[in-house]
Design a protein around this motif. Structure first.
Motif, PDB file in Angstrom:
ATOM      1  N   TRP A  81      -4.657  10.925  -2.875  1.00 15.77           N
ATOM      2  CA  TRP A  81      -3.614  11.020  -3.908  1.00 15.77           C
ATOM      3  C   TRP A  81      -3.238   9.652  -4.444  1.00 15.77           C
ATOM      4  O   TRP A  81      -3.022   9.480  -5.662  1.00 15.77           O
ATOM      5  N   GLN A  82      -3.146   8.658  -3.569  1.00 11.82           N
ATOM      6  CA  GLN A  82      -2.758   7.327  -3.999  1.00 11.82           C
ATOM      7  C   GLN A  82      -3.723   6.754  -5.030  1.00 11.82           C
ATOM      8  O   GLN A  82      -3.310   6.104  -5.997  1.00 11.82           O
ATOM      9  N   LYS A  83      -5.013   6.986  -4.835  1.00 11.54           N
ATOM     10  CA  LYS A  83      -6.011   6.495  -5.800  1.00 11.54           C
ATOM     11  C   LYS A  83      -5.944   7.281  -7.106  1.00 11.54           C
ATOM     12  O   LYS A  83      -6.137   6.728  -8.195  1.00 11.54           O
ATOM     13  N   ILE A 106       4.821  10.528   2.679  1.00 16.92           N
ATOM     14  CA  ILE A 106       5.570  10.733   1.443  1.00 16.92           C
ATOM     15  C   ILE A 106       6.210  12.119   1.426  1.00 16.92           C
ATOM     16  O   ILE A 106       7.404  12.259   1.121  1.00 16.92           O
ATOM     17  N   GLN A 160       0.841  -1.184   0.000  1.00 13.61           N
ATOM     18  CA  GLN A 160       0.000   0.000   0.000  1.00 13.61           C
ATOM     19  C   GLN A 160       0.882   1.242   0.000  1.00 13.61           C
ATOM     20  O   GLN A 160       1.868   1.315   0.743  1.00 13.61           O
ATOM     21  N   ILE A 161       0.530   2.208  -0.858  1.00  9.54           N
ATOM     22  CA  ILE A 161       1.278   3.462  -0.887  1.00  9.54           C
ATOM     23  C   ILE A 161       1.106   4.165   0.455  1.00  9.54           C
ATOM     24  O   ILE A 161      -0.011   4.258   0.960  1.00  9.54           O
ATOM     25  N   VAL A 186      -3.261   8.529  -8.412  1.00 13.28           N
ATOM     26  CA  VAL A 186      -2.091   8.048  -9.144  1.00 13.28           C
ATOM     27  C   VAL A 186      -2.440   6.803  -9.953  1.00 13.28           C
ATOM     28  O   VAL A 186      -2.035   6.660 -11.115  1.00 13.28           O
ATOM     29  N   LYS A 187      -3.207   5.891  -9.358  1.00  9.80           N
ATOM     30  CA  LYS A 187      -3.620   4.683 -10.091  1.00  9.80           C
ATOM     31  C   LYS A 187      -4.445   5.037 -11.318  1.00  9.80           C
ATOM     32  O   LYS A 187      -4.326   4.398 -12.370  1.00  9.80           O
ATOM     33  N   HIS A 212       0.745   7.009   3.434  1.00 12.75           N
ATOM     34  CA  HIS A 212      -0.064   8.225   3.523  1.00 12.75           C
ATOM     35  C   HIS A 212       0.706   9.390   2.923  1.00 12.75           C
ATOM     36  O   HIS A 212       1.936   9.463   3.011  1.00 12.75           O
ATOM     37  N   ILE A 213      -0.008  10.322   2.326  1.00 13.49           N
ATOM     38  CA  ILE A 213       0.632  11.442   1.641  1.00 13.49           C
ATOM     39  C   ILE A 213       1.495  12.265   2.589  1.00 13.49           C
ATOM     40  O   ILE A 213       2.549  12.785   2.194  1.00 13.49           O
TER      41      ILE A 213
END
Length: 482
Positions: free
Chosen positions: A450-452, A29, A22-23, A454-455, A25-26
């Motif tokens: 953000w992670q979603k 990052i 799982q990426i 990016v996908k 949390h923003i």
């Protein structure tokens, strides 16, 4: 008493979920990026360019003035202050995000948003997909003329309820706004922010090269429309394929907006009709302010405060209702507003450590070492990389174009091509990099992590890169001068 899994399938699902990557949390990052930037100040030599007056009174750099200076690595105290200073530096974006969130929550409480969504969803119920290219084309044309990607912040809360009501999702709404404005801004047919300023700094006729940029606009926007429509069609057929399918807030949106349109048509009261007219009047004033008066985030934020109060009172809300509406709106966009400031901390560290200019100097030298055939492409990737730390179109132009333009003369690239490389490299990274404040704020307003995003966006990002390389290869091969 605890329950055991009922089947091997359940156990397998749990184990798969635990083992899946799982990426982070923003916040994690961005904190890592700030830490890496701080460490880099101990190893990358410090250097500075002299700042001189540029076009329209803007400050730019003297390309011949670079010199190395004594190292000023970021210490513990400066590292601790990076995020607070980033929030201060990104104050306009942070404040704007709060105000637009509060204003739209007040409009939501008046009921006029639900009524508007109800009428539009019924009108487009049988041709909902056609609404996507229409909206994206309008947003893109506006962006390519006035150069304001940040208008995505305004578009998303307007179209989000409609997209949900039409059986799409929040990612679709974000995609329509962000991909359209980015396509228009990036290719910049008459964009004063990137094309105009880049050409001024390169001593080129203003808005020359219209034809090739228009073709790039069609290609980039066409790819964006195709990807957003493909995703929208897929999730309309099967909502379980939505990237937001497991999101609790998304489920609440679907219950509110989709189920409302399943019932009888909503009828506006007299006060709601007047409130709707007032809303359109304020939006017309917003368009006038942006186009004719040069309004930006602070002016728009101030207008939104007045708009929320006036429209709320006309619709019959009490002052208590209006205040609580603003408060709830502030809470809903809090994460996005914070991210906009935290992201700015990366640039703050690079500037404090005096290695920002060194990075620009190094990128210029790297591009200069490439074979002539690859020079334009090298410029593109240099601009795309630099966009991570300076996600501002005008800011990037003022720092990089005084270097890239004379460098282009030396390595056999036309200055027009160098400007195009800057435009394409600056634009598309703005809706990928988490250091882009307005972009992260837009995702927060849409409720899309953000992670979603990016996908969803990576395939389109790759396509846009290939389109960019194709246009740059053509420009280099033909020695394009516009």
């Amino acid at each position: 008493m605890s329950q055991q899994p009922q089947s091997g399938e359940t156990t397998s699902h749990v184990q798969k979920h635990k083992g899946a990557f799982q990426i982070p949390h923003i916040y994690v990052i961005l904190f890592v990026f700030i830490a890496l930037a701080s460490i880099a100040t101990y190893f990358v030599p410090a250097g500075v360019y002299e700042r001189i007056p540029g076009p329209n009174g803007r400050i730019t750099i003297d390309a011949e003035s670079f010199q190395f200076v004594d190292s000023t690595p970021v210490g513990l105290v400066d590292f601790m202050l990076a995020i607070p200073n980033g929030l201060m530096s990104a104050g306009q974006v942070v404040f704007f995000t709060f105000m637009i969130g509060g204003m739209f929550m007040v409009l939501h409480r008046t009921g006029i948003i639900e009524i508007g969504v109800d009428k539009l969803s019924r009108r487009f119920a049988n041709r909902s997909l056609l609404l996507i290219p229409v909206l994206m084309s309008v947003f893109a044309v506006i962006a390519t003329i006035i150069g304001t990607q940040e208008l995505a912040l305004v578009y998303v809360p307007v179209i989000l309820p409609l997209m949900i009501a039409l059986r799409f999702d929040s990612v679709t709404a974000a995609g329509v706004a962000l991909c359209a404005t980015t396509a228009g801004f990036t290719t910049g047919i008459l964009n004063p922010i990137n094309t105009g300023l880049g050409q001024q700094l390169s001593n080129l006729p203003l808005y020359s090269g219209f034809g090739l940029r228009a073709l790039a606009f069609v290609a980039v926007l066409g790819a964006g429309i195709f990807f957003v429509m493909r995703y929208a069609r897929k999730i309309r057929r099967n909502p379980e394929l939505s990237l937001m399918a497991d999101d609790a807030t998304e489920a609440e949106k679907r219950v509110h907006f989709q189920h409302a349109t399943d019932e009888g048509a909503l009828v506006a009261t007299t006060r709601q009709k007047w409130a709707a007219l007032a809303t359109f009047a304020f939006l017309a004033l917003l368009v006038y302010g942006v186009l004719a008066q040069g309004w930006f985030m602070m002016e728009m934020a101030g207008l939104f405060i007045v708009m929320g109060i006036v429209v709320g009172l006309i619709a019959g809300l009490t002052t208590e209702d209006i205040c609580e509406g603003f408060n709830k709106g502030f809470r809903d966009v809090l994460v996005g507003a914070m991210i906009a400031g935290v992201a700015r901390g990366v640039a703050v560290v690079l500037e404090d450590g005096q290695i920002m200019d060194t990075l620009v100097y190094g990128l210029g030298n790297l591009v200069g070492e490439l074979p002539t055939l690859l020079s334009a492409i090298g410029m593109y990737f240099a601009q795309l990389g630099f966009n991570f730390v300076v996600p501002s179109g005008s800011g990037q132009a003022l720092v990089t174009m005084p270097i890239m333009s004379p460098l282009a003369d030396l390595i056999g690239v036309t200055r027009q091509t160098a400007v195009l490389a800057y435009q394409l490299g600056d634009g598309i990274g703005n809706i990928l990099y988490p250091t882009s404040g307005y972009f992260m704020a837009t995702l927060a307003i849409a409720g899309v992590p953000w992670q979603k995003w990016v996908k969803f966006f990576l395939p389109l990002f790759g396509t846009w890169v290939l389109i960019s390389l194709g246009f740059l290869a053509f420009a280099q091969a033909t020695q394009w001068v516009g």
